[in-house]
Design an enzyme around this catalytic site. Structure first.
Site, PDB file in Angstrom:
ATOM      1  N   GLU A  61       0.844  -1.188   0.000  1.00 25.16           N
ATOM      2  CA  GLU A  61       0.000   0.000   0.000  1.00 25.16           C
ATOM      3  C   GLU A  61       0.883   1.244   0.000  1.00 25.16           C
ATOM      4  OE1 GLU A  61      -3.043  -0.201   2.987  1.00 25.16           O
ATOM      5  OE2 GLU A  61      -3.941  -1.984   2.113  1.00 25.16           O
TER       6      GLU A  61
ATOM      7  N   HIS B  87      -9.359   9.561   2.608  1.00 28.79           N
ATOM      8  CA  HIS B  87      -8.885   8.487   1.737  1.00 28.79           C
ATOM      9  C   HIS B  87      -9.051   8.957   0.294  1.00 28.79           C
ATOM     10  CE1 HIS B  87      -8.468   4.607  -0.199  1.00 28.79           C
ATOM     11  NE2 HIS B  87      -8.119   4.077   0.960  1.00 28.79           N
TER      12      HIS B  87
ATOM     13  N   ARG C 245      -1.162   9.185   1.547  1.00 23.38           N
ATOM     14  CA  ARG C 245      -2.571   9.448   1.271  1.00 23.38           C
ATOM     15  C   ARG C 245      -2.906  10.928   1.145  1.00 23.38           C
ATOM     16  NH1 ARG C 245      -5.929   5.123   5.059  1.00 23.38           N
ATOM     17  NH2 ARG C 245      -5.618   3.338   3.665  1.00 23.38           N
TER      18      ARG C 245
ATOM     19  N   HIS D  62     -12.155   9.653   6.126  1.00 25.13           N
ATOM     20  CA  HIS D  62     -11.891   8.233   6.371  1.00 25.13           C
ATOM     21  C   HIS D  62     -11.380   7.919   7.773  1.00 25.13           C
ATOM     22  CE1 HIS D  62     -10.960   4.117   5.392  1.00 25.13           C
ATOM     23  NE2 HIS D  62      -9.670   4.286   5.598  1.00 25.13           N
TER      24      HIS D  62
ATOM     25  N   ARG E  31      -2.075   9.206   8.879  1.00 30.17           N
ATOM     26  CA  ARG E  31      -1.913   7.770   9.166  1.00 30.17           C
ATOM     27  C   ARG E  31      -1.347   7.020   7.975  1.00 30.17           C
ATOM     28  NH1 ARG E  31      -5.077   3.217   8.247  1.00 30.17           N
ATOM     29  NH2 ARG E  31      -6.911   4.406   7.597  1.00 30.17           N
TER      30      ARG E  31
END
Length: 390
Positions: free
Chosen positions: A104, A218, A258, A316, A351
């Site tokens: 990811e 997100h 992100r 998110h 995060r």
């Protein structure tokens, strides 16, 4: 009965309940153990340095980099170090992770343990089964906490709305594990219950909150008009999907952190473009690897094996929350927090993908262990009604 109360039945609350054994605890949830928690919706997986080419130090470095200089280094080290043990513990609870590790955004290695694209559901249901079988846990479903009972900066219990009306529950301690605030936004990937209730409970009881401004969007919600928006997991980009506009132009690095990807998409949308996530290179393999996402796309009339998926950023995850120490203790005596409702310092300003379920399990376990050591509360006479209700 004045046993500690855990509010919330996601991964953090369930892990806390199990870790408190053999101390009796009560687990209170506004829904049921099978529905309502944001943990059930988590798709991507759990980040843990278990690959042959990986290390705890690399995972720590990626977490610190994503947090943009605002992580608590001690919290990062403590929680990330627990990653491999979390995977082992969940396997012992019956979670069957897929073979192979996912990649990811902002991860230097493949380190995402997953159960296709429904990891949160697999983990939460496994822990819920263990909680149901645990004799020390009393489960109270369809009960919504509306106020904490606090006197002289010490928790004495809480008030809850139940089918039988408003009740006061005396408690030795209370753990808030109610999730985040995503439902406050129009475009969100979170369930309706993620409305900040836990933070409001703590704030009105006088607890210190921290980093409330850090809300993660997100990059890729399914832009189909649904609310909440189905999430298109970052793991799809990890498997090679690219972001393009209506002309086919690729305009950003899909595996950047992100916040960078989300900002790039917002800028492109503001310029009048449409944004699409193209995973057609996976062909029929898309449905095999991402069955939940495939079903959501098809329900919106999109075949992701043949068509790019329309996407936009969605609220998110909340990096801020109730300020806690390494044991989950808040600034009010007897009050604890874990999971997304807590601010542990792990995430800083942003995060790192798939660190959330990891944090929920580690902090829930730590807080549950601490709850088990709380002294029994003395019996109290509650006011007729809570002073303030949310």
């Amino acid at each position: 009965m004045n046993a500690p109360i855990i509010i919330g039945a996601g991964v953090a609350g369930l892990a806390a309940a199990l870790a408190a054994a053999p101390r009796p605890v009560r687990l209170l949830t506004a829904g049921t153990l099978d529905a309502g928690a944001a943990s059930l919706w988590a798709q991507g997986g759990i980040a843990a340095a278990i690959g042959a080419d990986d290390s705890i130090d690399l995972h720590i470095a990626d977490t610190l980099a994503a947090g943009d200089g605002l992580c608590d280094a001690a919290a990062v080290s403590r929680i990330i170090t627990g990653g491999p043990l979390v995977i082992d513990s969940l396997r012992a609870h019956g979670v069957r992770f897929d073979a192979g590790l996912g990649l990811e955004a902002a991860h230097a290695r493949r380190r995402i343990s997953h159960v296709k694209d429904a990891t949160g559901h697999a983990v939460t249901t496994a822990l819920a089964a263990a909680v149901r079988a645990a004799p020390h846990v009393t489960i109270i479903e369809h009960a919504r906490a509306v106020a904490l009972d606090v006197a002289e900066n010490r928790v004495r219990g809480l008030w809850a709305e139940t089918a039988g009306g408003l009740v006061h529950l005396p408690a030795a301690a209370v753990l808030i594990a109610t999730g985040g605030v995503g439902a406050l936004w129009r475009h969100t990937s979170t369930p309706p219950g993620a409305d900040g209730t836990g933070l409001a409970l703590a704030a009105r009881a006088g607890a210190v909150l921290r980093d409330l401004e850090f809300v993660q969007f997100h990059p890729t919600g399914l832009d189909s008009g649904a609310t909440p928006m189905p999430l298109i997991s970052e793991a799809v980009r990890g498997e090679g999907a690219i972001l393009t506009d209506e002309t086919g132009h690729r305009f950003t690095d899909e595996l950047a952190p992100r916040d960078e990807v989300a900002r790039a998409i917002v800028r492109h949308l503001a310029e009048g473009h449409r944004v699409r996530l193209d995973a057609t290179h996976l062909g029929a393999g898309f449905a095999a690897r991402f069955p939940t996402i495939d079903a959501a796309c098809r329900a919106a009339g999109i075949d992701p094996a043949r068509q790019p998926i329309p996407v936009r950023p969605v609220a998110h995850y909340h990096m801020g929350g109730i300020a806690v120490d390494a044991r989950g203790r808040a600034s009010v005596d007897g009050l604890y927090a874990a999971g997304e409702a807590a601010c542990t310092g792990l995430h800083g300003a942003n995060r790192l993908a798939s660190n959330s379920l990891l944090e929920a399990f580690v902090t829930g376990t730590d807080a549950g262990t601490a709850l088990a050591g709380e002294p029994d509360a003395a019996a109290t006479t509650a006011p007729a009604a809570p002073p303030r209700r949310i």
